[in-house]
Design a protein around this motif. Structure first.
Motif, short mmCIF file in Angstrom:
data_model
loop_
_atom_site.label_atom_id
_atom_site.label_comp_id
_atom_site.label_asym_id
_atom_site.label_seq_id
_atom_site.Cartn_x
_atom_site.Cartn_y
_atom_site.Cartn_z
N ARG A 101 -128.86 79.63 92.35
CA ARG A 101 -128.16 80.01 93.59
C ARG A 101 -128.89 79.46 94.80
NH1 ARG A 101 -127.65 82.28 98.13
NH2 ARG A 101 -129.64 83.31 98.07
N ALA A 155 -114.19 80.07 90.12
CA ALA A 155 -115.03 80.15 91.32
C ALA A 155 -114.73 78.96 92.22
CB ALA A 155 -116.52 80.14 90.94
N ASP A 156 -114.85 79.16 93.51
CA ASP A 156 -114.73 78.06 94.47
C ASP A 156 -116.09 77.40 94.64
OD1 ASP A 156 -111.98 78.35 95.12
OD2 ASP A 156 -112.48 80.08 96.37
N GLY A 201 -120.28 82.86 100.52
CA GLY A 201 -120.59 83.49 99.25
C GLY A 201 -120.20 82.69 98.03
N HIS A 202 -119.63 81.51 98.23
CA HIS A 202 -119.21 80.71 97.08
C HIS A 202 -120.39 80.30 96.21
CE1 HIS A 202 -115.16 79.42 99.07
NE2 HIS A 202 -115.19 80.69 98.72
N HIS A 235 -120.73 83.04 93.88
CA HIS A 235 -119.62 83.05 92.91
C HIS A 235 -119.83 82.01 91.82
CE1 HIS A 235 -116.85 84.67 96.34
NE2 HIS A 235 -117.72 85.57 95.91
N MET A 255 -122.48 83.30 89.47
CA MET A 255 -121.94 84.38 88.63
C MET A 255 -121.08 83.80 87.52
SD MET A 255 -121.05 87.51 91.19
CE MET A 255 -120.86 86.72 92.78
N LEU A 256 -120.31 82.76 87.82
CA LEU A 256 -119.49 82.13 86.79
C LEU A 256 -120.38 81.48 85.72
CD1 LEU A 256 -116.28 80.20 87.04
CD2 LEU A 256 -118.22 79.09 85.96
#
Length: 162
Positions: A16, A80-81, A128-129, A132, A135-136
């Motif tokens: 991240r 996710a984006d 926040g992408h 995301h 998380m994916l």
């Protein structure tokens, strides 16, 4: 204790920070897409299909041949984006010199989290992408390593459109 191994959690935190440091605007997410491909290729038997300029669909086959004979196929879809926003990140609690130089005082371990700050003056993951995406990757990894051997028949795939 956590369901997710601590080593994977630490890797996802680092991922991240890396994605946050290198934001890319819509239809320019080449590095981000390649990062997702590399991450999922390293821990799954993924098949990648690039689409829509910088989009990505990831198919991950199930691993249970025996289950395939006794159950109908199942599919899990995650999305996710990848894009960041056209703005400058202004986090006063993070050192600005790190953004410009990429260096950090090795004695100031508390500043290690500042490595996540965007290195771009005009792009940032303030949406926040980046979270995301990670998380994916984490969910796909856990689904493949933990859930797929028990519940996903081998002829079926998990589609992970990004």
């Amino acid at each position: 204790s956590s369901f997710v191994p601590e080593s994977l959690l630490e890797h996802l935190r680092s991922l991240r920070h890396d994605i946050h440091r290198h934001p890319e605007l819509g239809f320019h997410e080449v590095r981000t897409r390649e990062t997702v491909e590399r991450e999922l290729a390293s821990c799954t038997d993924a098949v990648f299909t690039r689409m829509a300029t910088t989009g990505l669909v990831v198919d991950i086959k199930g691993t249970n041949d025996q289950l395939a004979q006794s159950r109908p196929a199942r599919c899990v879809a995650l999305r996710a984006d990848l894009d960041a926003l056209d703005m400058t990140e202004e986090n006063e609690h993070l050192p600005t010199d790190l953004k410009r130089t990429g260096s950090i005082d090795t004695n100031a371990t508390m500043l290690a989290r500042s490595l996540a700050r965007s290195r771009s003056e005009s792009k940032a993951h303030m949406c926040g992408h980046d979270g995301h995406i990670v998380m994916l990757v984490g969910a796909a990894t856990m689904l493949y390593q933990v859930w797929a051997p028990c519940y996903i028949p081998s002829p079926r795939v998990m589609a992970l459109p990004l």
